[in-house]
Structure formats: structure tokens, C-alpha cells
Motif scaffolding. Structure first.
Motif, mmCIF file in Angstrom:
data_model
loop_
_atom_site.group_PDB
_atom_site.id
_atom_site.type_symbol
_atom_site.label_atom_id
_atom_site.label_comp_id
_atom_site.label_asym_id
_atom_site.label_seq_id
_atom_site.Cartn_x
_atom_site.Cartn_y
_atom_site.Cartn_z
ATOM 1 N N ALA A 31 0.987 -1.203 0.351
ATOM 2 C CA ALA A 31 0.057 -0.141 0.203
ATOM 3 C C ALA A 31 0.793 0.784 0.095
ATOM 4 C CB ALA A 31 -0.570 -0.399 1.175
ATOM 5 N N LEU A 32 1.970 0.892 0.591
ATOM 6 C CA LEU A 32 3.363 2.455 0.777
ATOM 7 C C LEU A 32 3.319 2.784 -0.318
ATOM 8 C CD1 LEU A 32 4.508 1.696 3.992
ATOM 9 C CD2 LEU A 32 2.714 3.593 3.615
ATOM 10 N N PHE A 33 4.431 1.700 -1.715
ATOM 11 C CA PHE A 33 4.530 2.018 -3.156
ATOM 12 C C PHE A 33 3.023 2.458 -3.763
ATOM 13 C CE2 PHE A 33 7.676 -0.959 -1.217
ATOM 14 C CZ PHE A 33 8.685 -0.420 -1.387
ATOM 15 N N ARG A 34 1.775 1.704 -3.405
ATOM 16 C CA ARG A 34 0.588 2.074 -4.253
ATOM 17 C C ARG A 34 0.563 3.748 -4.025
ATOM 18 N NH1 ARG A 34 -4.628 0.144 -3.828
ATOM 19 N NH2 ARG A 34 -5.187 1.445 -5.361
ATOM 20 N N LEU A 35 1.066 4.021 -2.336
ATOM 21 C CA LEU A 35 0.586 5.177 -2.354
ATOM 22 C C LEU A 35 1.719 6.518 -2.862
ATOM 23 C CD1 LEU A 35 -0.436 8.257 -0.684
ATOM 24 C CD2 LEU A 35 1.125 7.344 1.029
ATOM 25 N N SER A 36 3.222 5.663 -3.438
ATOM 26 C CA SER A 36 4.199 6.612 -3.656
ATOM 27 C C SER A 36 4.171 6.556 -5.786
ATOM 28 C CB SER A 36 5.408 5.806 -3.560
ATOM 29 O OG SER A 36 5.676 4.681 -4.212
ATOM 30 N N GLY A 37 3.392 5.914 -6.159
ATOM 31 C CA GLY A 37 2.507 5.872 -7.326
ATOM 32 C C GLY A 37 1.588 6.661 -7.589
ATOM 33 N N PHE A 38 1.240 6.910 -6.621
ATOM 34 C CA PHE A 38 -0.243 7.442 -6.849
ATOM 35 C C PHE A 38 0.388 8.825 -6.725
ATOM 36 C CE2 PHE A 38 -2.729 10.533 -3.968
ATOM 37 C CZ PHE A 38 -4.159 11.014 -5.050
ATOM 38 N N ALA A 71 8.647 16.524 -6.818
ATOM 39 C CA ALA A 71 10.567 16.124 -6.003
ATOM 40 C C ALA A 71 10.156 15.217 -5.284
ATOM 41 C CB ALA A 71 11.514 17.738 -6.331
ATOM 42 N N LEU A 72 8.995 15.583 -4.329
ATOM 43 C CA LEU A 72 8.567 15.834 -2.815
ATOM 44 C C LEU A 72 7.936 13.769 -3.522
ATOM 45 C CD1 LEU A 72 6.648 18.306 -2.022
ATOM 46 C CD2 LEU A 72 8.416 17.522 -0.637
ATOM 47 N N ALA A 73 7.521 13.896 -4.962
ATOM 48 C CA ALA A 73 6.768 12.904 -4.936
ATOM 49 C C ALA A 73 7.391 11.603 -5.268
ATOM 50 C CB ALA A 73 5.442 12.809 -6.574
ATOM 51 N N VAL A 74 8.577 11.936 -5.971
ATOM 52 C CA VAL A 74 10.273 10.999 -6.380
ATOM 53 C C VAL A 74 10.870 10.559 -5.219
ATOM 54 C CG1 VAL A 74 11.812 10.582 -8.155
ATOM 55 C CG2 VAL A 74 10.208 11.458 -8.984
ATOM 56 N N ALA A 75 11.301 11.601 -4.498
ATOM 57 C CA ALA A 75 12.044 11.165 -3.298
ATOM 58 C C ALA A 75 11.122 10.142 -2.022
ATOM 59 C CB ALA A 75 12.479 12.473 -2.880
ATOM 60 N N PHE A 76 9.143 10.621 -2.120
ATOM 61 C CA PHE A 76 9.083 10.097 -0.755
ATOM 62 C C PHE A 76 9.239 8.685 -1.359
ATOM 63 C CE2 PHE A 76 4.432 7.958 0.164
ATOM 64 C CZ PHE A 76 4.994 8.048 1.394
ATOM 65 N N THR A 77 8.645 7.892 -2.653
ATOM 66 C CA THR A 77 9.186 6.807 -2.883
ATOM 67 C C THR A 77 10.707 5.966 -2.772
ATOM 68 O OG1 THR A 77 7.710 7.764 -5.385
ATOM 69 C CG2 THR A 77 9.342 5.707 -5.624
ATOM 70 N N VAL A 78 11.608 6.511 -3.068
ATOM 71 C CA VAL A 78 12.664 6.125 -2.661
ATOM 72 C C VAL A 78 13.163 6.180 -0.907
ATOM 73 C CG1 VAL A 78 15.294 6.588 -2.849
ATOM 74 C CG2 VAL A 78 13.695 7.330 -4.456
ATOM 75 N N THR A 79 12.518 7.020 -0.233
ATOM 76 C CA THR A 79 11.856 7.662 1.094
ATOM 77 C C THR A 79 11.189 5.853 1.226
ATOM 78 O OG1 THR A 79 12.364 9.615 1.792
ATOM 79 C CG2 THR A 79 11.137 8.314 2.671
ATOM 80 N N THR A 80 10.384 5.225 0.595
ATOM 81 C CA THR A 80 9.531 4.174 1.486
ATOM 82 C C THR A 80 10.270 2.829 0.543
ATOM 83 O OG1 THR A 80 7.295 5.927 0.876
ATOM 84 C CG2 THR A 80 7.409 2.721 1.087
ATOM 85 N N ILE A 81 10.898 3.660 -0.424
ATOM 86 C CA ILE A 81 12.366 1.744 -0.770
ATOM 87 C C ILE A 81 13.608 1.800 0.220
ATOM 88 C CG2 ILE A 81 14.233 0.990 -2.007
ATOM 89 C CD1 ILE A 81 12.263 2.357 -4.038
ATOM 90 N N SER A 82 14.093 3.072 1.336
ATOM 91 C CA SER A 82 14.654 2.713 2.779
ATOM 92 C C SER A 82 13.803 2.324 3.549
ATOM 93 C CB SER A 82 15.126 3.888 2.724
ATOM 94 O OG SER A 82 15.952 4.700 1.165
ATOM 95 N N ALA A 83 12.778 2.723 3.925
ATOM 96 C CA ALA A 83 12.154 1.820 5.061
ATOM 97 C C ALA A 83 11.654 0.705 5.059
ATOM 98 C CB ALA A 83 10.540 3.060 4.675
ATOM 99 N N ALA A 84 11.652 -0.175 3.879
ATOM 100 C CA ALA A 84 11.407 -1.340 3.785
ATOM 101 C C ALA A 84 12.773 -1.638 3.608
ATOM 102 C CB ALA A 84 11.250 -1.820 2.306
#
Length: 445
Positions: free
Chosen positions: A338-345, A359-372
Motif C-alpha cells: 500500500a505504501l508503494f501504491r501511495l508513492s505511485g499515486f 521532487a516530493l513524489a519521487v523522493a518519497f518513493t525512494v524514502t519508502t524503499i529505504s524504510a523497507a
């Protein structure tokens, strides 16, 4: 004004709650709970309807499923291996609190400028926490590695919490890198982001957390490749050539992963070896208890399956499997899905010509990868001071993008009407030849 102050203070205190802890004297109730309750009341007291009223919360189904899995594991622990009931209640309460921050900040009833301010506050607190770790590291000295001289910032009293701090910094580093890479024309933003990068990157170094080194590098590489492949290769080569400039304590810490035994053979260090033994014990634990041993029971049970009595799993996925069973692990993976779906949204709905949102959308995607990744060699997922502001960021960014989407149609309709008016003014006979085409004002021949 009061609600805004409460929301800002909660962002700050979520990270610093372990550094400045206060007891309420009421069993099962602490200051983070009180602050959450007061802020929730302030939100509900607002009489006006929220701009996102009726909009679905993208993470809600996954969080609800995960909560059910946590409650099931809690009940199982009480039935199979009862212990200190209030200690278990506090553990469950803390586990539930962080994801609830997502809902709070998604429904915080703030306008777009205030939502943007709250996002900035999350990043500012990350930079402030980084500054504290840097100061600790400089006080300790960075000439030679010493296990007891690892900075932990606001996440603990000593070196024992350095890995936890390192994961937090590694999670938020991509947000600063993303803003610096994708906001080329906003000089103030870029300057602030570069300062944030310097503070957080240095904080990661002085935690001497090897997993955080890996996560930080992986996040930076992903963002650089997303920005420009050639630039990423050139910068990567430059950084490799500059690795000799790192403090000796950092290179010493990395080199400790592999050591020589008495016969000269290359072996893994004790910390790495112990993790493999603990994970093997956790699999044996799950094999014997397919439904899990119960919430918060890993440390009391791992001694029965390995020589490491009272140890944490050092891997939240393994910990979840052992304590909550396959159903709990599936619920956790559903959360990350769901978190990766949110980043895709977020990425799909970036308004055109909006570098900040991109910038916020792309950075958040990588931040979520880092969280995983941060839960592969550690288990901070349920710790509010480490993951609390990540959940806050989830809610704020979803709100931010939905507010952006809500303001977009009006601008698009205006542009369409203006184009139609200009066409009719230039070619007035079009209105007669195409009866469906009418002036917005209702005029015509």
C-alpha cells in the motif's frame, strides 16, 4: 492557530519523545498518547468541512488488516504465554500509535500552504535530529572507531540506539536529495536541501551503522539514476575516488564486517554471525508455532531456539513471522504494498510544471524503499520515534497531492474557456457552423 501549533509540536516531539520523556502517572498512558488525544480533539472541534471529505485514505485497508494481525498476536500472547499484562498493553499501544498518525495528518483540516508547512517541519526536524547526532559524533571524536562512541542523536541515551538512529537518518536522506536534484530553479529550496543532506549524511556516518550506510548509498543511487544516468555515473565515480577522504573510523567500521580467524581464514564478524544464528532460531520458532508465539514474545522465547537469550530479531520481517505467523507477515507486506501504491499515486498526479510536487513524489518513493530496507537488518517498524514522522509524511503528502488535484480542474476549465473565447473572437462564423459551440456568457448571433 492552536491546532497548527499542536500539529507542529507533535512532529517535533514524536522524534524527541525518548530524549524528553515525561510520565503521566497513569498506567498505560504517556505524553505521546495525551498529545495525540488533545490534537485529535482539536481537529474534531473544527466546524468547517474538510476539503478532503469523502476522499478515501489510500493506506486504510492495509493498516486495518495489520491492526487486526497485531490484535490477534496480542490475544495469542495472553493465552499461550501470559506475562506482564500492562507491559504488553503498552507495547500494543505503541505499535498502533504510529500508523494512526497517518490518518491524523491526512485529515488534519489544514489548507495547502499549511500542509506544505507541516511537510517542511517534518524535514526540518530530521535535519535538527541529524545536527544533534553530528554534535555527539564530534564530541566523541572520529579518528578511531570505538563501539561505545557511536552517536544516537535523540533516539537513545548511548551507543545501543545508534542503529535505530542510523535507520531514521537513512530513511529521510532521500527527501533532501530529491529536493536538491529536482528543484533546480528554486535556489533557496536547493540550498536548504544541501544543508539537510550534509547534516543527515554526516549523522549517518557517526552512527557507524553499516546497514544505514548501505541504505543511504542505495537511496542516493536510485535518485541519481532517476535524475540523469550519465550524471549518476560521473558523480558515483567521483565519490568512489573521494572515499579515501572519509574518517578512518568509518572505513575501519566497514572493514570489521569481515575478519580473520586464528587460522587466517576470512570470517564474518560476531555481530553479523549472531544475526544469522538468531534468524535460524526464529525460523525454528515459527516451525514449532505456525500461528506465532505472540506479540512481544520473541525475546523471551529465542533463548529456547538459539544461544542468544533475550535478543531482538534484528529483522522485522523475521520478527513478524515468529511472533505473528504467516498471516502477520502477509499483513506487513500488504502495508508496504500500500505504501508503494501511495508513492505511485503521488507520482501519477504531479501537476504539470510543478517541480516541488515532482521532487516530493519521487523522493518519497525512494524514502519508502529505504524504510523497507531499514527493517531487513533491524526492527524499528513499531517504534514511534523512528517511524512516527514517516507515517506523518505519508498522510501529509497524500493530503498535499489531493489538495493540488482539487485546485487543478478550475484552472484547466478557465484555460479551456479562454481558448474557446479567443477562437470565437477570431472566427465568429464558427458559432453558426458548429451550433454546439457557444460562448460561456451565452452571447452569439
Amino acid at each position: 492557530m492552536l491546532l497548527r501549533a499542536l500539529l507542529l509540536f507533535q512532529i517535533l516531539y514524536t522524534v524527541y519523545q525518548g530524549h524528553y520523556s515525561f510520565e503521566t502517572g497513569i498506567p498505560g498512558v504517556n505524553l505521546p498518547n495525551v498529545l495525540f488525544a488533545v490534537t485529535l480533539v482539536a481537529i474534531l472541534a473544527r466546524s468547517e468541512k474538510d476539503a478532503l471529505h469523502g476522499e478515501p485514505a489510500l493506506l486504510k485497508p492495509a493498516i486495518v488488516v495489520f491492526f487486526v494481525a497485531l490484535l490477534q498476536a496480542f490475544v495469542l500472547a495472553q493465552l499461550v504465554a501470559p506475562g506482564n499484562f500492562m507491559l504488553d498493553v503498552n507495547y500494543l499501544r505503541n505499535a498502533l500509535l504510529s500508523p494512526l498518525l497517518y490518518f491524523m495528518y491526512l485529515r488534519c483540516r489544514q489548507d495547502l500552504p499549511t500542509t506544505r508547512l507541516l511537510i517542511i517541519a517534518v524535514l526540518a526536524v530530521a535535519a535538527l535530529a541529524g545536527l544533534q547526532a553530528v554534535r555527539q559524533g564530534l564530541d566523541y571524536g572520529i579518528g578511531t572507531f570505538n563501539e561505545t562512541h557511536r552517536a544516537s542523536g535523540p533516539f537513545g541515551a548511548d551507543y545501543r540506539d545508534a542503529n535505530r538512529a542510523g535507520i531514521y537518518y537513512a530513511i529521510f536522506l532521500p527527501m533532501f536529495i530529491g529536493l536538491a536534484l529536482f528543484m533546480r530553479k528554486q535556489r533557496l529550496w536547493r540550498l536548504a536541501s544541501i544543508v539537510g543532506i550534509a547534516l543527515v549524511a554526516m549523522a549517518i556516518l557517526v552512527t557507524y551503522s553499516r546497514q544505514s550506510y548501505f541504505i543511504a548509498i542505495a537511496g542516493a543511487v536510485l535518485l541519481l539514476l532517476r535524475r540523469n544516468v550519465v550524471f549518476a555515473v560521473v558523480l558515483g565515480a567521483a565519490l568512489v575516488s573521494m572515499s579515501s577522504l572519509l574518517p578512518d573510523s568509518v572505513t575501519q567500521r566497514v572493514a570489521e564486517t569481515k575478519q580473520r580467524d586464528t587460522h587466517g581464514a576470512e570470517v564474518l564478524d560476531e555481530s553479523t554471525t549472531s544475526r544469522w544464528e538468531i534468524w535460524s532460531g526464529a525460523i525454528a520458532m515459527w516451525s514449532e508455532h505456525p500461528l506465532g508465539v505472540g506479540l512481544n514474545r520473541f525475546k523471551t522465547q529465542i533463548g529456547n531456539y538459539s544461544s542468544h537469550k533475550g535478543y531482538d530479531a534484528h529483522n522485522f520481517y523475521v520478527l513478524t513471522l515468529a511472533e505473528m505467523g504467516v498471516q502477520g507477515l502477509a499483513a506487513l507486506l500488504f502495508v508496504f504494498y500500500a505504501l508503494f501504491r501511495l508513492s505511485g499515486f503521488l507520482r501519477r498526479n504531479v501537476p504539470p510544471d510543478d517541480p516541488e510536487a515532482r521532487a516530493l513524489a519521487v523522493a518519497f518513493t525512494v524514502t519508502t524503499i529505504s524504510a523497507a530496507l531499514g527493517n531487513l537488518y533491524g526492527s524499528p517498524f513499531l517504534e514511534n520515534n523512528v517511524f512516527g514522522t514517516y507515517w506523518v509524511l505519508c498522510g501529509l503528502l497524500e493530503r498535499y497531492m489531493r489538495l493540488k488535484m482539487g485546485s487543478r480542474p478550475a484552472a484547466e476549465d478557465t484555460a479551456e474557456v479562454s481558448a474557446q473565447e479567443r477562437m470565437l473572437e477570431r472566427f465568429p462564423l464558427l458559432e453558426r457552423s458548429l451550433p454546439g459551440l457557444r460562448r460561456p456568457s451565452g452571447g452569439g448571433s
